[in-house]
Design a protein around this motif. Structure first.
Motif, PDB file in Angstrom:
ATOM      1  N   ALA A 361       0.817  -1.223   0.000  1.00  0.00           N
ATOM      2  CA  ALA A 361       0.000   0.000   0.000  1.00  0.00           C
ATOM      3  C   ALA A 361       0.850   1.271   0.000  1.00  0.00           C
ATOM      4  N   VAL A 362       2.048   1.198  -0.576  1.00  0.00           N
ATOM      5  CA  VAL A 362       2.910   2.377  -0.716  1.00  0.00           C
ATOM      6  C   VAL A 362       3.502   2.391  -2.119  1.00  0.00           C
ATOM      7  N   MET A 363       3.827   3.563  -2.595  1.00  0.00           N
ATOM      8  CA  MET A 363       4.478   3.686  -3.898  1.00  0.00           C
ATOM      9  C   MET A 363       5.931   3.214  -3.787  1.00  0.00           C
ATOM     10  N   PRO A 364       6.438   2.534  -4.795  1.00  0.00           N
ATOM     11  CA  PRO A 364       7.803   2.004  -4.722  1.00  0.00           C
ATOM     12  C   PRO A 364       8.859   3.102  -4.783  1.00  0.00           C
ATOM     13  N   GLN A 365      10.066   2.735  -4.366  1.00  0.00           N
ATOM     14  CA  GLN A 365      11.216   3.627  -4.458  1.00  0.00           C
ATOM     15  C   GLN A 365      11.932   3.380  -5.785  1.00  0.00           C
ATOM     16  N   PRO A 366      12.634   4.390  -6.301  1.00  0.00           N
ATOM     17  CA  PRO A 366      13.394   4.184  -7.542  1.00  0.00           C
ATOM     18  C   PRO A 366      14.465   3.118  -7.350  1.00  0.00           C
ATOM     19  N   PRO A 367      14.706   2.267  -8.331  1.00  0.00           N
ATOM     20  CA  PRO A 367      15.761   1.261  -8.217  1.00  0.00           C
ATOM     21  C   PRO A 367      17.137   1.916  -8.219  1.00  0.00           C
ATOM     22  N   GLU A 368      18.084   1.277  -7.539  1.00  0.00           N
ATOM     23  CA  GLU A 368      19.442   1.816  -7.469  1.00  0.00           C
ATOM     24  C   GLU A 368      20.393   1.114  -8.431  1.00  0.00           C
TER      25      GLU A 368
END
Length: 378
Positions: A361-368
């Motif tokens: 239920a959260v937006m993902p973080q950008p991949p590193e």
């Protein structure tokens, strides 16, 4: 830090017309409805686009693949559309050849099943240059400022030649493509059809959905995405509007695993043309549509987007409800429809992304470990 075009000035962003994003329009009148007799997004429009006579008007220049402006006519009803023949698709190293048109259609099905209304109605059908995707043309709101220089910059070339390889005679599928009728001048091109007289309208350049601002000067109502250098070495920040319409696009992109959400793939449409059951039709202001979905729904993680401003934030209830609708639709037959357009692995990956997004239920973080933003961003 990448180099980005300079921030918008008083006369708009310092970008060529083909790279500009139409401005968000608030107030100032009610946009008129679609062409007389043309259905809104949904089954009826899909039926018209599937069975109507498809006539190519011209090529939309600046596209990586062959992208054609067309008219689809059925009886007395005509609708402008975008036709992308499979034979005009450029080979890619990370997507199977000849699959982009099917992915365009799959994206439309997913968008509709979730109730987002982000992707205009799209079908897969045969056409003058063979099978390809056909999608409703997104007309800007009638009260939007217009960019009169866009046609001069080659955004839409209604009398140009169809050249799928763009100068590469060895490109597959280049043979047998004839130029359009160069003898047809503006006086002969649909001027008698008043319902289709504004197919070339484009929004006037202006800071609307995505922009570049001086570093450290993100305005209220906007979200920062990344910091970079401008063309003259000045520090800048890529930003996008903090708007629920844009958030719906961002959530759809996560689900669709969109590998190419550039700023130029975001368009303002007319509320009267959107699916009445969709969030786009109920939005406060003109609906925000996404186009150019050939690079979606891969089984491997490939999300690249300019809409990272909500990374790590909880999803609002309205977006969780959209994900619930999509999950139910997948169980109720959507998976079978998608199997005709995607691989089984890709359909299972879609279901996994929906389940994972609902659980967290959260937006993902950008991949590193790879690029998180498409290039060029505009």
């Amino acid at each position: 830090m990448p180099v980005l075009p300079g921030p918008a000035g008083p006369r708009g962003p310092r970008l060529p017309a083909r790279q500009r994003v139409p401005p968000l329009i608030g107030g100032g009148g009610t946009p008129a409805g679609p062409r007389s007799g043309v259905p809104r997004d949904g089954d009826a429009l899909a039926d018209l686009l599937s069975r109507g006579d498809l006539e190519v008007v011209g090529r939309i220049s600046g596209s990586s693949n062959v992208t054609l402006l067309a008219t689809c006519r059925d009886g007395g009803t005509a609708v402008r559309c975008v036709y992308k023949p499979v034979r005009g698709e450029r080979p890619l190293h990370d997507f199977p050849d000849g699959t982009l048109a099917g992915r365009e259609v799959a994206a439309s099905l997913v968008s509709r099943a979730g109730g987002w209304g982000v992707v205009p109605t799209t079908v897969l059908r045969d056409g003058p240059l063979g099978p390809g995707s056909v999608q409703r043309w997104v007309h800007p709101p009638r009260d939007a400022p217009l960019d009169e220089e866009a046609a001069e910059d080659g955004v839409v070339d209604p009398y140009g030649a169809v050249d799928p390889d763009d100068g590469d005679p060895d490109a597959e599928g280049a043979e047998g493509l004839d130029p359009l009728d160069d003898d047809a001048g503006p006086d002969e091109a649909d001027e008698s059809d008043e319902d289709l007289d504004d197919e070339h309208l484009l929004g006037e350049p202006g800071a609307g959905l995505v922009d570049v601002v001086p570093q450290g000067e993100v305005p209220a109502g906007w979200r920062g995405v990344l910091e970079a250098w401008g063309p003259y070495g000045e520090p800048v920040t890529l930003v996008h509007a903090d708007d629920p319409r844009l958030l719906s696009v961002a959530v759809f992109d996560v689900v669709a695993n969109n590998a190419d959400r550039k700023a130029g793939h975001l368009l303002l449409g007319r509320p009267a043309a959107a699916d009445p059951a969709s969030a786009a039709a109920r939005a406060d202001g003109p609906p925000v549509h996404g186009i150019d979905h050939g690079l979606v729904l891969h089984a491997e993680g490939k999300l690249r987007t300019v809409l990272w401003g909500w990374a790590g934030e909880p999803l609002p209830d309205v977006e969780l409800e959209a994900l619930d609708r999509l999950r139910a639709a997948l169980r109720d037959g959507l998976e079978d429809e998608l199997q005709a357009l995607l691989t089984g692995w890709e359909v299972r990956a879609l279901r996994t992304r929906v389940d994972r997004l609902l659980r967290g239920a959260v937006m993902p973080q950008p991949p590193e470990h790879r690029s998180a933003v498409p290039w060029p961003v505009f």
